[in-house]
Design an enzyme around this catalytic site. Structure first.
Site, PDB file in Angstrom:
ATOM      1  CE  LYS A  35     -23.846  -9.744  15.529  1.00  0.00           C
ATOM      2  NZ  LYS A  35     -24.635  -9.293  15.893  1.00  0.00           N
TER       3      LYS A  35
ATOM      4  CE1 TYR B  19     -29.121 -10.246  13.334  1.00  0.00           C
ATOM      5  CE2 TYR B  19     -27.801  -8.762  12.224  1.00  0.00           C
ATOM      6  CZ  TYR B  19     -27.740  -9.233  12.827  1.00  0.00           C
ATOM      7  OH  TYR B  19     -27.159  -9.382  13.618  1.00  0.00           O
TER       8      TYR B  19
ATOM      9  CG  PHE C 291     -32.928  -3.261  17.849  1.00  0.00           C
ATOM     10  CD1 PHE C 291     -32.402  -4.370  17.199  1.00  0.00           C
ATOM     11  CD2 PHE C 291     -33.802  -3.491  19.239  1.00  0.00           C
ATOM     12  CE1 PHE C 291     -32.876  -5.388  17.207  1.00  0.00           C
ATOM     13  CE2 PHE C 291     -34.274  -4.933  19.119  1.00  0.00           C
ATOM     14  CZ  PHE C 291     -33.892  -5.735  18.447  1.00  0.00           C
TER      15      PHE C 291
ATOM     16  NE  ARG D 200     -28.678 -18.283  19.596  1.00  0.00           N
ATOM     17  CZ  ARG D 200     -29.727 -17.265  19.067  1.00  0.00           C
ATOM     18  NH1 ARG D 200     -29.140 -16.409  18.196  1.00  0.00           N
ATOM     19  NH2 ARG D 200     -30.452 -16.263  19.912  1.00  0.00           N
TER      20      ARG D 200
ATOM     21  CB  THR E 199     -28.937 -11.291  22.638  1.00  0.00           C
ATOM     22  OG1 THR E 199     -29.428 -12.302  22.501  1.00  0.00           O
ATOM     23  CG2 THR E 199     -28.522 -10.610  21.377  1.00  0.00           C
TER      24      THR E 199
ATOM     25  NE  ARG F  33     -23.460 -12.147  21.198  1.00  0.00           N
ATOM     26  CZ  ARG F  33     -24.738 -12.981  20.129  1.00  0.00           C
ATOM     27  NH1 ARG F  33     -26.018 -13.461  21.569  1.00  0.00           N
ATOM     28  NH2 ARG F  33     -24.794 -12.339  19.032  1.00  0.00           N
TER      29      ARG F  33
ATOM     30  CG  ASN G 158     -23.927  -8.805  20.688  1.00  0.00           C
ATOM     31  OD1 ASN G 158     -24.292  -8.920  18.946  1.00  0.00           O
ATOM     32  ND2 ASN G 158     -25.925  -9.183  20.321  1.00  0.00           N
TER      33      ASN G 158
ATOM     34  CG  HIS H 189     -25.973 -13.817  13.170  1.00  0.00           C
ATOM     35  ND1 HIS H 189     -26.993 -13.327  13.925  1.00  0.00           N
ATOM     36  CD2 HIS H 189     -25.733 -15.207  12.496  1.00  0.00           C
ATOM     37  CE1 HIS H 189     -28.271 -14.797  12.975  1.00  0.00           C
ATOM     38  NE2 HIS H 189     -27.060 -15.300  12.135  1.00  0.00           N
TER      39      HIS H 189
ATOM     40  CD  GLU I  44     -29.213 -17.037  10.416  1.00  0.00           C
ATOM     41  OE1 GLU I  44     -28.315 -17.233  10.640  1.00  0.00           O
ATOM     42  OE2 GLU I  44     -29.978 -16.208  10.971  1.00  0.00           O
TER      43      GLU I  44
END
Ligand code: RTP
Ligand code: MG
Length: 148
Positions: free
Chosen positions: A9, A49, A57, A85, A91, A102, A112, A115, A126
């Site tokens: 990100k 998203y 948010f 993951r 998250t 993270r 964070n 993704h 995606e």
């Protein structure tokens, strides 16, 4: 072979973490099949998203993910979706374990670092949103004989 979509990100790019993140997945034994530095349009962010569009948010999330370059990637390997993951961590960095990306590099949920697709369906969706088929490269690495 299973594929997933991972993305450093804007905070990760600004903090010079692209190399560190790529290195973790390479050393694990996964294989990079596509990658590019890019700016995300608002339209792409809202599609990517889309599942969160009713959440409070959502606006901030779209502002953040379009605020600077991201490094978009496709990775391949056995069980890569779920394992990536785990390697990313929870998250919310307040809950992500030390040793995860993270857990090691992030402090707050809105920034964070990374993704990752959360299911096989998300991965297909995606990858299709971010990459053209001809941008993905299938190849054989002999070192994979030692991990797979
Ligand atoms: P991501 O999609 O970015 O990989 O993250 P994730 O699956 O771990 O988490 P998800 O539930 O899909 O949330 C997407 C992103 O929204 C931001 N978020 N902010 N302020 C909040 O309470 C809140 N909750 C989620 C996070 O940046 C999260 O990565
Ligand atoms: Mg998600």
């Amino acid at each position: 072979m299973e594929r997933t979509f991972l993305m450093v990100k804007p905070d990760g790019v600004q903090r010079n973490l692209i190399g560190e993140i790529v290195a973790r997945f390479e050393k694990k034994g996964f294989q990079l099949v596509g990658g590019k530095l890019m700016l995300i349009t608002r339209e792409l962010a809202e599609q990517h998203y889309g599942e969160h569009k009713e959440r409070p948010f959502f606006g901030e999330l779209v502002d953040f993910i379009t605020s600077g370059p991201v490094f978009a990637m496709v990775w391949e390997g056995e069980n890569v979706i779920a394992t990536a993951r785990l390697m990313m961590g929870a998250t919310n960095p307040k809950e992500s374990a030390p040793g995860t990306i993270r857990g090691d590099y992030a402090v707050t949920v809105g920034k964070n670092i990374i993704h990752g697709s959360d299911s096989p369906e998300s991965a297909v969706r995606e990858i299709g949103l971010f990459f053209k088929e001809e941008e993905l490269v299938s190849y054989t690495k002999l070192i994979n004989e030692w991990t797979n």
